[in-house]
Design a protein around this motif. Structure first.
Motif, short mmCIF file in Angstrom:
data_model
loop_
_atom_site.label_atom_id
_atom_site.label_comp_id
_atom_site.label_asym_id
_atom_site.label_seq_id
_atom_site.Cartn_x
_atom_site.Cartn_y
_atom_site.Cartn_z
N VAL A 36 -1.78 -21.79 3.96
CA VAL A 36 -0.81 -21.65 2.87
C VAL A 36 -0.20 -20.26 2.95
CG1 VAL A 36 -0.43 -21.80 0.39
CG2 VAL A 36 -2.21 -23.20 1.46
N LEU A 37 1.07 -20.18 3.30
CA LEU A 37 1.79 -18.92 3.29
C LEU A 37 2.41 -18.76 1.91
CD1 LEU A 37 3.56 -18.96 6.80
CD2 LEU A 37 1.21 -18.36 6.19
N VAL A 52 -8.30 -15.48 0.67
CA VAL A 52 -6.90 -15.12 0.78
C VAL A 52 -6.83 -13.81 1.55
CG1 VAL A 52 -6.96 -14.07 -1.54
CG2 VAL A 52 -4.77 -14.58 -0.46
N ILE A 53 -5.97 -13.75 2.54
CA ILE A 53 -5.78 -12.53 3.31
C ILE A 53 -4.39 -12.00 3.04
CG2 ILE A 53 -7.48 -13.06 5.10
CD1 ILE A 53 -5.21 -14.04 6.88
N THR A 54 -4.24 -10.69 3.13
CA THR A 54 -2.96 -10.07 2.78
C THR A 54 -2.15 -9.68 4.00
OG1 THR A 54 -3.97 -7.88 2.62
CG2 THR A 54 -3.89 -9.21 0.60
N SER A 55 -2.65 -10.01 5.18
CA SER A 55 -1.91 -9.76 6.41
C SER A 55 -2.16 -10.91 7.37
CB SER A 55 -2.36 -8.45 7.06
OG SER A 55 -1.81 -8.31 8.36
N GLY A 56 -1.09 -11.50 7.86
CA GLY A 56 -1.26 -12.63 8.76
C GLY A 56 -1.35 -12.19 10.21
N ASP A 57 -2.20 -11.20 10.48
CA ASP A 57 -2.33 -10.75 11.86
C ASP A 57 -3.27 -11.67 12.63
OD1 ASP A 57 -5.02 -9.93 11.33
OD2 ASP A 57 -4.35 -7.94 10.73
N GLU A 63 -10.26 -15.19 12.90
CA GLU A 63 -11.55 -15.22 12.18
C GLU A 63 -11.65 -16.44 11.28
OE1 GLU A 63 -13.75 -12.76 8.59
OE2 GLU A 63 -12.32 -11.69 9.87
N LEU A 64 -10.59 -16.73 10.53
CA LEU A 64 -10.62 -17.85 9.59
C LEU A 64 -10.60 -19.19 10.33
CD1 LEU A 64 -8.29 -16.47 6.79
CD2 LEU A 64 -10.77 -16.69 6.72
N PHE A 65 -9.86 -19.27 11.44
CA PHE A 65 -9.88 -20.49 12.25
C PHE A 65 -11.27 -20.73 12.84
CE2 PHE A 65 -5.07 -20.70 13.39
CZ PHE A 65 -4.82 -21.41 12.22
N ARG A 66 -11.90 -19.68 13.30
CA ARG A 66 -13.23 -19.82 13.89
C ARG A 66 -14.25 -20.28 12.84
NH1 ARG A 66 -12.71 -15.02 17.83
NH2 ARG A 66 -12.28 -16.10 19.79
N GLU A 67 -14.07 -19.82 11.61
CA GLU A 67 -14.97 -20.23 10.54
C GLU A 67 -14.64 -21.63 10.02
OE1 GLU A 67 -14.99 -17.19 7.57
OE2 GLU A 67 -15.67 -15.64 8.97
N LYS A 68 -13.56 -22.21 10.55
CA LYS A 68 -13.14 -23.59 10.26
C LYS A 68 -12.92 -23.84 8.77
CE LYS A 68 -15.11 -25.59 14.45
NZ LYS A 68 -15.95 -26.67 15.05
N TYR A 69 -12.30 -22.86 8.11
CA TYR A 69 -11.92 -23.09 6.72
C TYR A 69 -10.90 -24.23 6.66
CZ TYR A 69 -14.14 -18.96 4.66
OH TYR A 69 -15.05 -18.05 4.20
N PRO A 70 -11.11 -25.22 5.84
CA PRO A 70 -10.13 -26.31 5.75
C PRO A 70 -8.82 -25.86 5.11
CG PRO A 70 -11.87 -26.60 4.12
CD PRO A 70 -12.29 -25.46 5.01
N LEU A 71 -8.90 -24.79 4.29
CA LEU A 71 -7.70 -24.29 3.61
C LEU A 71 -7.87 -22.81 3.32
CD1 LEU A 71 -5.81 -26.12 0.73
CD2 LEU A 71 -6.16 -23.65 0.64
N PHE A 72 -6.85 -22.01 3.60
CA PHE A 72 -6.88 -20.61 3.21
C PHE A 72 -5.45 -20.12 2.99
CE2 PHE A 72 -6.93 -20.53 7.90
CZ PHE A 72 -5.90 -19.65 8.19
N TYR A 73 -5.35 -18.98 2.32
CA TYR A 73 -4.06 -18.41 1.93
C TYR A 73 -3.75 -17.15 2.74
CZ TYR A 73 -3.59 -21.27 -2.31
OH TYR A 73 -3.43 -22.31 -3.18
N VAL A 74 -2.48 -17.01 3.06
CA VAL A 74 -1.96 -15.77 3.64
C VAL A 74 -0.87 -15.27 2.69
CG1 VAL A 74 -0.85 -14.64 5.59
CG2 VAL A 74 -2.38 -16.59 5.98
N LEU A 75 -1.08 -14.12 2.10
CA LEU A 75 -0.09 -13.54 1.19
C LEU A 75 1.04 -12.91 2.00
CD1 LEU A 75 0.89 -12.71 -1.61
CD2 LEU A 75 -0.58 -10.69 -1.44
N ALA A 406 -1.88 -5.30 -5.31
CA ALA A 406 -2.98 -5.74 -4.45
C ALA A 406 -2.94 -5.04 -3.09
CB ALA A 406 -2.96 -7.25 -4.27
N THR A 407 -1.78 -5.08 -2.45
CA THR A 407 -1.71 -4.60 -1.06
C THR A 407 -1.50 -3.10 -0.95
OG1 THR A 407 0.66 -5.11 -0.98
CG2 THR A 407 -0.87 -6.82 -0.23
N LYS A 408 -0.68 -2.53 -1.84
CA LYS A 408 -0.32 -1.11 -1.73
C LYS A 408 -1.21 -0.21 -2.58
CE LYS A 408 4.52 -2.35 -0.86
NZ LYS A 408 5.92 -2.26 -1.35
N SER A 409 -1.53 -0.66 -3.79
CA SER A 409 -2.33 0.18 -4.69
C SER A 409 -3.82 0.06 -4.42
CB SER A 409 -2.08 -0.19 -6.15
OG SER A 409 -0.71 -0.21 -6.45
N LEU A 410 -4.26 -1.18 -4.19
CA LEU A 410 -5.69 -1.46 -4.11
C LEU A 410 -6.19 -1.65 -2.67
CD1 LEU A 410 -5.98 -3.98 -7.09
CD2 LEU A 410 -6.20 -1.49 -7.13
#
Length: 467
Positions: A36-37, A52-57, A63-75, A406-410
């Motif tokens: 989910v982008l 949820v990850i904040t960088s789609g690198d 890492e998330l593909f290897r862990e075989k998450y059925p669903l995850f978010y990319v902010l 989230a990304t810049k302050s925290l």
């Protein structure tokens, strides 16, 4: 019979059960990830216990593909960008997805969570995905229904519930957005408008509510199989059961797809069942200081919610004069003055509501409007990022505001979606790399909830709700 009565009848007659377990089984058989982008952090408002990850690198995706998450978010926070830059960003992420998929052998489908009452970069983001993906998906899905937010699709027209009435979204304040405004509520016409006439009704397959309700899953599967390659699929939805039924048929059809949807579709196609709202105990984060609410959203709903919080009196309001901010000769001095004031109050155990002045400043074109919004958001994120004290809770109001914080302050790189504090309001547990490790971070969309929603969220955090 009025449209209002028709919609209410279909809502009242909706089957009360979900198809989540069947959907999870279908996903298991497909053995791939739904990626989910999300063009701002509010899209996690219907799910729980997901990363949820904040960088789609490539590294994070691998890492998330290897862990075989059925669903995850990319902010992506792409709604804060102009169309060209948004397309470039999505293109980069699409290349990274393809690389990570090849490296891990993990297949995937992309969902662009970008509803915001039909606002956002379409078709730019979907086109960017399609230009890169090695196996071009068969179908495009447009499904903006957001059940929690009272935004439904009926007769292929998108409606928003305001003051108890369903009105076409083109008649709401959101359609007047200086950057993402539109004229059409009928989704086929909306696609035609947004694509400059490229998409006509011959390139769209619609699923009216009576077709979804009165046909079996297999009948819907056959209708999806019959859709021409490259067609858009548009499905009515006034309840989660409607979304579940369409999503299950889509999965069982084995047609590949790329989707642009609201948050309800993500929860449905992921087979994610609703959990109870987060409790005071789950939201607790002891720091010994006051809490902080930052509101950058300027829509009228946010203004009404702010006013309700101010009326109840427990939270001290502080308003950022946007005109003064934009015209200030020394922005750094202006920033430090604000940081000092906030820190003093928080250290005195005072809960603060810091919000931007309510007047909307409009420029001559969409790019200048985005620039104004980004200057305001940068100031807000710098403000939170410069704090040296830890608030007892942190609420960010508005999609771009919550993303930048989230990304810049925290400095959030990876977080876990805990659930919702009230319906449609997501909470992240911040990662160990962030400024406030383990803090529940409340991401409050600008256009969700009734007038007392923000007040209710604050009271839940403080343990002041009676039920």
């Amino acid at each position: 019979m009025s449209i209002q009565q028709e919609i209410e009848n279909w809502i009242n007659e909706s089957p009360g059960y979900r198809l989540s377990s069947d959907i999870r089984e279908a996903n298991k058989k497909l053995n791939r990830s739904l990626v989910v982008l999300d063009d701002d952090p509010t899209g996690t408002q219907t799910v729980h216990d997901l990363p949820v990850i904040t960088s789609g690198d490539v590294e994070q995706l691998t890492e998330l593909f290897r862990e075989k998450y059925p669903l995850f978010y990319v902010l992506t926070n792409s709604r804060s960008l102009d169309g060209e830059d948004a397309a470039k960003l999505i293109t980069t992420i699409a290349h990274n997805l393809r690389t990570a998929s090849v490296e891990t052998g993990r297949d995937y489908n992309v969902v662009l969570r970008s509803d915001s009452t039909l606002r956002g970069h379409h078709p730019e983001e979907m086109d960017a995905i399609l230009d890169v993906i090695e196996k071009v998906p068969d179908l495009k899905v447009l499904h903006p229904a957001f059940i929690e937010g009272g935004r439904l699709t009926f007769n292929s027209t998108h409606y928003a519930k305001e003051d108890g009435q369903f009105i076409p979204c083109s008649e709401t304040e959101y359609a007047q957005d200086a950057t993402f405004g539109y004229k059409s509520s009928h989704l086929v016409e909306w696609l035609n408008e947004k694509t400059g006439g490229d998409v006509t009704d011959t390139r769209v397959t619609c699923f009216p509510i009576n077709v979804i309700r009165n046909n079996s899953i297999q009948d819907l599967v056959l209708k999806i199989i019959d859709a021409d390659k490259g067609n858009y699929l548009i499905a009515d939805a006034v309840s989660y059961h409607d979304i579940d039924k369409f999503a299950l048929a889509l999965l069982k059809s084995n047609r590949s797809f790329v989707a642009r949807t609201a948050a309800s579709f993500v929860a449905s196609i992921g087979g994610i069942e609703q959990r109870s709202l987060l409790t005071h105990a789950e939201l607790a984060y002891k720091s010994g200081n006051g809490g902080l609410i930052i509101a950058g959203s300027y829509v009228d709903k946010t203004t009404r919610q702010i006013n309700k919080v101010i009326e109840q009196g427990d939270v001290k309001p502080m308003v950022i004069d946007v005109k003064r901010l934009l015209q200030h000769h020394d922005p750094q001095t202006f920033l430090i003055e604000w940081v000092d004031s906030i820190q003093t109050e928080i250290q005195n155990n005072q809960d603060l509501l810091v919000y931007t002045s309510r007047e909307v400043i409009i420029a001559d074109n969409a790019k200048e409007n985005l620039d104004i919004g980004n200057k305001i958001s940068t100031f807000i994120s710098d403000l939170v990022g410069t704090l040296t004290v830890t608030p007892s809770f942190l609420i960010a109001k508005g999609g771009i505001t919550s993303s930048d914080i989230a990304t810049k302050s925290l400095n959030v790189k990876k977080a876990q979606v805990m659930g919702q504090i009230i319906p449609g309001i997501p909470v992240w547990k911040l990662g160990k790399e962030s400024k406030y490790p383990g803090m529940p971070y409340i991401i409050f969309p600008g256009n969700v909830g009734g007038d007392e929603a923000l007040l209710t969220a604050i009271r839940r955090i403080k343990g002041k709700l009676t039920k």
